[in-house]
Design an enzyme around this catalytic site. Structure first.
Site, PDB file in Angstrom:
ATOM      1  N   ASP A 112       7.350  37.915 -17.104  1.00 40.52           N
ATOM      2  CA  ASP A 112       8.713  37.610 -16.644  1.00 40.52           C
ATOM      3  C   ASP A 112       9.074  38.315 -15.333  1.00 40.52           C
ATOM      4  OD1 ASP A 112       9.028  35.961 -18.785  1.00 40.52           O
ATOM      5  OD2 ASP A 112      10.114  37.413 -20.013  1.00 40.52           O
ATOM      6  N   ASP A 168      12.022  27.016 -20.489  1.00 44.86           N
ATOM      7  CA  ASP A 168      11.686  26.856 -19.079  1.00 44.86           C
ATOM      8  C   ASP A 168      10.454  26.001 -18.875  1.00 44.86           C
ATOM      9  OD1 ASP A 168      13.744  28.492 -18.254  1.00 44.86           O
ATOM     10  OD2 ASP A 168      12.569  30.282 -18.680  1.00 44.86           O
ATOM     11  N   LYS A 175      18.242  39.812 -22.930  1.00 47.78           N
ATOM     12  CA  LYS A 175      18.312  38.417 -23.391  1.00 47.78           C
ATOM     13  C   LYS A 175      17.287  38.164 -24.487  1.00 47.78           C
ATOM     14  CE  LYS A 175      15.995  34.926 -20.916  1.00 47.78           C
ATOM     15  NZ  LYS A 175      15.078  34.170 -21.749  1.00 47.78           N
TER      16      LYS A 175
HETATM   17  N1  EPU Z   1       1.691  30.311 -27.732  1.00 53.09           N
HETATM   18  C1  EPU Z   1       0.898  29.430 -28.415  1.00 53.09           C
HETATM   19  N2  EPU Z   1       1.225  29.131 -29.709  1.00 53.09           N
HETATM   20  C2  EPU Z   1       2.308  29.671 -30.341  1.00 53.09           C
HETATM   21  C3  EPU Z   1       3.114  30.588 -29.635  1.00 53.09           C
HETATM   22  C4  EPU Z   1       2.781  30.897 -28.315  1.00 53.09           C
HETATM   23  O1  EPU Z   1      -0.076  28.903 -27.878  1.00 53.09           O
HETATM   24  O2  EPU Z   1       2.550  29.359 -31.512  1.00 53.09           O
HETATM   25  C5  EPU Z   1       1.363  30.619 -26.328  1.00 53.09           C
HETATM   26  C6  EPU Z   1       2.454  30.100 -25.396  1.00 53.09           C
HETATM   27  O3  EPU Z   1       2.228  28.742 -25.072  1.00 53.09           O
HETATM   28  C7  EPU Z   1       2.321  31.031 -24.212  1.00 53.09           C
HETATM   29  C8  EPU Z   1       1.870  32.339 -24.842  1.00 53.09           C
HETATM   30  O4  EPU Z   1       1.380  32.020 -26.133  1.00 53.09           O
HETATM   31  O5  EPU Z   1       1.348  30.557 -23.346  1.00 53.09           O
HETATM   32  C9  EPU Z   1       2.972  33.385 -24.973  1.00 53.09           C
HETATM   33  O6  EPU Z   1       4.004  32.897 -25.763  1.00 53.09           O
HETATM   34  P1  EPU Z   1       4.976  33.838 -26.604  1.00 53.09           P
HETATM   35  O7  EPU Z   1       5.147  33.218 -27.940  1.00 53.09           O
HETATM   36  O8  EPU Z   1       4.515  35.247 -26.529  1.00 53.09           O
HETATM   37  O9  EPU Z   1       6.308  33.714 -25.781  1.00 53.09           O
HETATM   38  P2  EPU Z   1       7.729  33.216 -26.245  1.00 53.09           P
HETATM   39  O10 EPU Z   1       8.109  33.894 -27.511  1.00 53.09           O
HETATM   40  O11 EPU Z   1       7.783  31.746 -26.184  1.00 53.09           O
HETATM   41  C10 EPU Z   1       8.997  35.143 -25.033  1.00 53.09           C
HETATM   42  C11 EPU Z   1      10.092  35.221 -24.014  1.00 53.09           C
HETATM   43  C12 EPU Z   1       9.576  34.793 -22.656  1.00 53.09           C
HETATM   44  C13 EPU Z   1       8.435  35.704 -22.274  1.00 53.09           C
HETATM   45  C14 EPU Z   1       7.342  35.664 -23.359  1.00 53.09           C
HETATM   46  C15 EPU Z   1       6.188  36.595 -23.098  1.00 53.09           C
HETATM   47  C16 EPU Z   1      12.032  34.736 -25.316  1.00 53.09           C
HETATM   48  C17 EPU Z   1      13.150  33.807 -25.615  1.00 53.09           C
HETATM   49  N3  EPU Z   1      11.179  34.347 -24.407  1.00 53.09           N
HETATM   50  O12 EPU Z   1       8.609  33.770 -25.082  1.00 53.09           O
HETATM   51  O13 EPU Z   1      10.654  34.985 -21.750  1.00 53.09           O
HETATM   52  O14 EPU Z   1       7.905  35.304 -21.055  1.00 53.09           O
HETATM   53  O15 EPU Z   1       7.925  35.994 -24.638  1.00 53.09           O
HETATM   54  O16 EPU Z   1       6.639  37.888 -22.931  1.00 53.09           O
HETATM   55  O17 EPU Z   1      11.935  35.806 -25.880  1.00 53.09           O
HETATM   56  C18 EPU Z   1      11.967  34.597 -19.831  1.00 53.09           C
HETATM   57  O18 EPU Z   1      12.787  35.386 -20.286  1.00 53.09           O
HETATM   58  O19 EPU Z   1      11.994  34.187 -18.645  1.00 53.09           O
HETATM   59  C19 EPU Z   1      10.881  34.128 -20.695  1.00 53.09           C
HETATM   60  C20 EPU Z   1      10.167  33.036 -20.434  1.00 53.09           C
END
Ligand code: EPU
Length: 420
Positions: A302, A113, A17
């Protein structure tokens, strides 16, 4: 579901995903037909397909073939439908491609989420470094660039998965070289880089913490197979361990689950690697393990809820630490209803042994929490009802059918089907 059966048999892991949604966004970078294979039949793919349609890309999702075909026109719209974007966090991945292609992107602040604040400052600061003017106007993130983006050196405050992806996708069409340091190293990012490279992008360091991107003038569409979903594979592995089962996880990539399989082995699982997947077997009560989540190659956040469910039935006391999101423990309340002995404090949860879990009615608050509650229900005494399972549909294709195939006594209520 009724607890007490062991999971046994074989499952096939579909594409990830968290990769395919970004691959779909990346298709916007190249006019013409992009074909993605091994696409999971999940709700988020349908929503992302709608997002792309709204931008003018003719998008077809063949569920039986596991294929998405995207015809991207020469000119794409730069404003994404706000209601659709708010439904899935991954929609923010269109930001980079749209600024790179159109010189403008208007993307409503995305949803996702209920697991934390999930800011976008790292995405915004990075795009600004590449020369875009980035603002939030009435809940809409607006990024504009007067000409081609300009390559730059960017240090990420945190190895954010989404920001790394957006900045790579913006950098591939920028003028000059973009260096992204402290980049996220998740296999899904390496998969995105593989797609972009096949499209003609020049990227060095895919899968490492430093990405060097030499901008090119244009990209061409390709056919690409999505990397298998390590979180789905890990969920089945934890299920096998919890139920004292024996599950062959086909297409599961053990090399993407290094620390996870090591921890599960320490907890009593026997893991056997094969040419196209791995097999997880277990007997008796699992031993407790301590887990700390970290960006890849650390233990994935995750799989945190699933591991807490595992610890709830393990033999000793365990300490689990969450370092990536700030509200991933909300689901502990539901697990507690099944009899788990849990105490949360900030980023930590202590899980103490309990003689058994007992079935009850619980609520899925997000995709992984939902999967974890189902795993707990499979080992709880009596009947467990997990409500709001449409969350599980966001990330797991045919979840109930797969479990039934492994011998679980589980069924989906028609009302929950409608909710999806
Ligand atoms: N963060 C910031 N500022 C930003 C970006 C992120 O503070 O500009 C913080 C977030 O608030 C969070 C942390 O950094 O606390 C990690 O965020 P990240 O950007 O790495 O995660 P994401 O891209 O929003 C993806 C996955 C998540 C997974 C995370 C970490 C997708 C669609 N989602 O999220 O997947 O947990 O990376 O591996 O790719 C899931 O599949 O259940 C899911 C939540």
């Amino acid at each position: 579901m009724t607890g007490g059966t062991r999971l046994a048999g074989e499952v096939a892991v579909p594409g990830a995903k968290n990769s395919v949604l970004k691959l779909m966004a990346a298709s916007l970078l190249a006019p013409g037909r992009t074909t993605l294979e091994a696409v999971p039949d999940i709700l988020d793919v349908s929503v992302m397909a709608d997002v792309l349609r709204g931008l003018g890309a003719d998008t077809r999702h063949d569920r039986d073939e596991g294929q998405v075909v995207i015809d991207v026109p020469d000119t794409v719209e730069s404003t994404a439908d706000a209601d659709l974007v708010r439904r899935i966090r991954a929609s923010v991945a269109i930001l980079g491609p749209l600024v790179a292609r159109c010189g403008e992107a208007r993307v409503a602040l995305p949803g996702g989420d209920a697991i934390g604040a999930r800011a976008l400052d790292i995405h915004m600061n990075g795009l600004a470094k590449l020369g875009a003017v980035v603002d939030v106007e009435a809940g809409v993130l607006v990024a504009r660039s007067s000409g081609r983006l300009q390559g730059a050196s960017i240090w990420l405050d945190f190895p954010s998965v989404g920001a790394t992806e957006n900045l790579v996708m913006a950098g591939v069409l920028a003028k000059g070289t973009t260096v992204i340091d402290n980049a996220a190293q998740e296999p899904e990012i390496a998969d995105l880089c593989a797609l972009l490279t096949a499209m003609g992008a020049r990227i060095d360091g895919a899968g490492t913490s430093t990405l060097v991107v030499d901008g090119v003038e244009g990209l061409r569409p390709v056919v690409h197979r999505t990397v298998p979903d390590r979180i789905v594979a890990g969920t089945w592995a934890i299920g096998a361990l919890m139920t004292g089962g024996d599950v062959m996880i086909r297409h599961g990539r053990a090399e993407h689950l290094g620390i996870v399989l090591e921890k599960l082995t320490a907890a009593g699982a026997s893991v056997e690697l094969g040419p196209d997947g791995f097999r997880v077997r277990a007997e008796g009560r699992p031993r407790s393990i301590d887990v700390v989540t970290l960006p890849y190659p650390g233990f994935p956040t995750d799989l945190l809820p699933q591991v807490i469910a595992l610890e709830a039935i393990s033999e000793g006391t365990s300490l689990i630490t969450e370092n990536v999101f700030d509200s991933r423990f909300v689901f502990c309340r539901e697990l507690h209803k099944l009899g788990a002995d849990l105490r949360t404090d900030g980023h930590h949860v202590v899980v103490r042994p309990t003689p058994r879990l007992v079935g009850d009615s619980v609520l899925a608050s997000d995709v992984r929490a939902g999967a974890a509650l189902v795993l707990a229900g499979l080992v709880a005494e009596g009947t467990t009802e997990v409500r709001d399972v449409h969350h599980i549909d966001r990330g797991y294709a045919r979840f109930v059918e797969t479990l039934t195939g492994l011998g679980a006594r589980i069924r989906r209520e028609p009302s929950e089907v409608a909710a999806a």
